[in-house]
Design an enzyme around this catalytic site. Structure first.
Site, PDB file in Angstrom:
ATOM      1  CG  ASP A   1      -1.888   1.137   1.270  1.00 36.11           C
ATOM      2  OD1 ASP A   1      -1.608   2.180   0.642  1.00 36.11           O
ATOM      3  OD2 ASP A   1      -2.932   1.014   1.934  1.00 36.11           O
TER       4      ASP A   1
ATOM      5  CE  LYS B   1      -7.379   8.441   1.853  1.00 34.05           C
ATOM      6  NZ  LYS B   1      -6.810   7.230   2.416  1.00 34.05           N
TER       7      LYS B   1
HETATM    8  C1  LIG Z   1      -7.385   6.081   2.662  1.00 37.58           C
HETATM    9  C2  LIG Z   1      -6.464   4.948   2.545  1.00 37.58           C
HETATM   10  C3  LIG Z   1      -6.806   3.825   1.791  1.00 37.58           C
HETATM   11  C4  LIG Z   1      -8.170   3.621   1.194  1.00 37.58           C
HETATM   12  O1  LIG Z   1      -8.569   4.548   0.275  1.00 37.58           O
HETATM   13  P1  LIG Z   1     -10.120   4.795  -0.029  1.00 37.58           P
HETATM   14  O2  LIG Z   1     -10.103   5.427  -1.357  1.00 37.58           O
HETATM   15  O3  LIG Z   1     -10.613   5.676   1.089  1.00 37.58           O
HETATM   16  O4  LIG Z   1     -10.819   3.464  -0.033  1.00 37.58           O
HETATM   17  C5  LIG Z   1      -5.883   2.815   1.684  1.00 37.58           C
HETATM   18  N1  LIG Z   1      -4.681   2.909   2.262  1.00 37.58           N
HETATM   19  C6  LIG Z   1      -4.317   3.969   2.998  1.00 37.58           C
HETATM   20  C7  LIG Z   1      -2.967   3.994   3.612  1.00 37.58           C
HETATM   21  C8  LIG Z   1      -5.195   5.025   3.176  1.00 37.58           C
HETATM   22  O5  LIG Z   1      -4.849   6.053   3.945  1.00 37.58           O
END
Ligand SMILES: *Cc1c(COP(=O)(O)O)cnc(C)c1O
Length: 409
Positions: A190, A215
């Protein structure tokens, strides 16, 4: 790019600008337009029989397989990820994580998950994946030997996150990924915090790099999307699984994400510089027990971050001294320039309380270097405001934190 159709070997700042802008997708305009469609209409029976076959990328067949707007965004993301063959888009970051894991895991497999993984990733391990007969085991992201020892004959995949959600530890991802690969374990990262600009994951030995485009890439807090980029073999598996799940993102959101992507580099640079200035200031304050910001010299994870990362972002956490939750509430409520809300990576600053203790299985909270009572923290997402205004705001909030506290600092 629009002229030659083939990018030369350019720097990432340049690829952010040229990425995905192919003449056959953009026409005469600069950024790929919104191409809304479900149905492909054919001239006649013969044209339908001669139409796109073989489920190839980049040929319009039916809306669920995407259209030029989505292809252009996916191509741009592939072009900024060194070593990627392709990118699959998902309707959210969480669905990108699920899509990547479902592409590689099968019933009976064991998944290793970093103990500081994003909360919905942890919930996936104990929930949906468990329901499908996949067992999740957690590991300390800073303990390579324990990780190696945890790999068993059923371990099929590992989910990394660095820096970790909320607590911001930076594990040695290249070493962990190499250990996984040596044992035939597929590694998924991630990479939302750093993006490919700050951590070129595939080049560092990871198999699948996932981002929540919600994000930084979107960058304006107005869309939900995720992505997974990989080399040829894993791209094919990601794509097949995503098609089986019937996933597609809207062309409107893809156009917004592509627009965000063009300015990703300058926004990240500015947010990183502001975050560092603010983290430095916070580290001097008597109210703060710990600043968890890997970009800050002397902070946890800084040496590893300096070794492996080429950039940062505006997201970090702080831990207050003492065990007064009401003081934390006053701090949050006094802030005027920081919105109170989940998510991060937008142009505006945000704050949320963090309470990681129940979200950790094999690591500890409060973090090393904090007293047992220093357990109340907040996570700050630094936006594009002038950092001097943000510091003034934080100074007022710290003053409010200190008035009428239950326990002395
Ligand atoms: C927000 C986030 C996600 C998930 O993203 P969404 O678009 O809200 O589903 C995954 N990994 C991390 C580290 C995040 O901060």
């Amino acid at each position: 790019m629009a002229k030659s159709g083939k990018p030369r070997d350019t720097a990432s700042a340049t690829r952010l600008i040229t990425g995905g802008r192919r003449a056959e997708w953009t026409g005469a305009v600069v950024n790929p337009p919104v191409w809304r469609a479900s149905t492909h209409l054919y001239e006649n029976y013969a044209a339908l029989k001669a139409g796109p076959k073989g489920n190839a990328d980049g040929r319009f067949f039916y809306g669920r397989r995407g259209a030029p707007t989505q292809w252009a965004l996916a191509a741009a993301l592939t072009e900024i990820e060194p070593g990627a063959f392709g990118t699959v888009l998902y309707p959210s970051g969480v669905s990108a994580i699920v899509g990547a894991l479902m592409a590689v895991l099968r019933p009976g497999d064991v998944l290793l998950m970093s103990d500081n993984a994003y909360e919905p990733s942890r919930a996936l391990g104990t929930g949906l994946l468990a329901d499908f007969g996949i067992e999740t085991r957690w590991f300390d992201p800073l303990e390579l030997p324990a990780f190696e020892a945890a790999i068993c004959e059923h371990t099929r995949a590992v989910l990394f996150e660095a820096p970790g959600s909320l607590t911001m530890e930076v594990g040695d991802i290249p070493a962990f990924a190499a250990a996984a690969r040596a044992r035939g374990v597929v590694s998924v990262l991630d990479n939302t915090w750093a993006s490919a600009l700050g951590f070129p994951a595939l080049e560092r030995g990871v198999d699948i790099s996932v981002m929540a485009l919600t994000k930084h890439v979107g960058g304006h807090s107005d869309l939900m999307m995720g992505s997974a980029s990989a080399g040829k073999v894993f791209y094919a598996r990601l794509r097949k699984t995503s098609q089986a799940l019937g996933l597609v993102v809207s062309p409107d959101d893809a156009a917004l994400a592509a627009r965000g992507l063009r300015t990703l580099g300058v926004r990240l640079e500015r947010e990183t510089a502001s975050a560092l200035e603010i983290a430095r200031w916070l580290a001097q304050r008597p109210e703060i027990a710990k600043v968890l910001c890997p970009m800050l010299p002397g902070a946890p994870g800084h040496a590893q971050w300096t070794k492996d990362f080429t950039g940062g972002c505006g997201l970090f956490s702080i831990v207050f001294r003492g065990s007064d939750d009401r003081a934390r509430g006053r701090f949050i409520d006094t802030l005027e320039l920081f919105g109170i809300g989940y998510s991060w990576g937008g142009f505006e600053s945000l704050v949320v309380p963090i309470d990681p203790a129940p979200l950790r299985s094999v690591t500890r909270w409060p973090p090393p270097g904090c007293a047992a009572q220093d357990r109340f923290g907040v996570r700050l997402s630094i936006g594009l405001e002038d950092p001097r205004d943000l510091i003034a705001d934080l100074e007022r909030a710290l003053a409010a934190w200190g008035t009428g506290r239950d326990t002395p600092a």
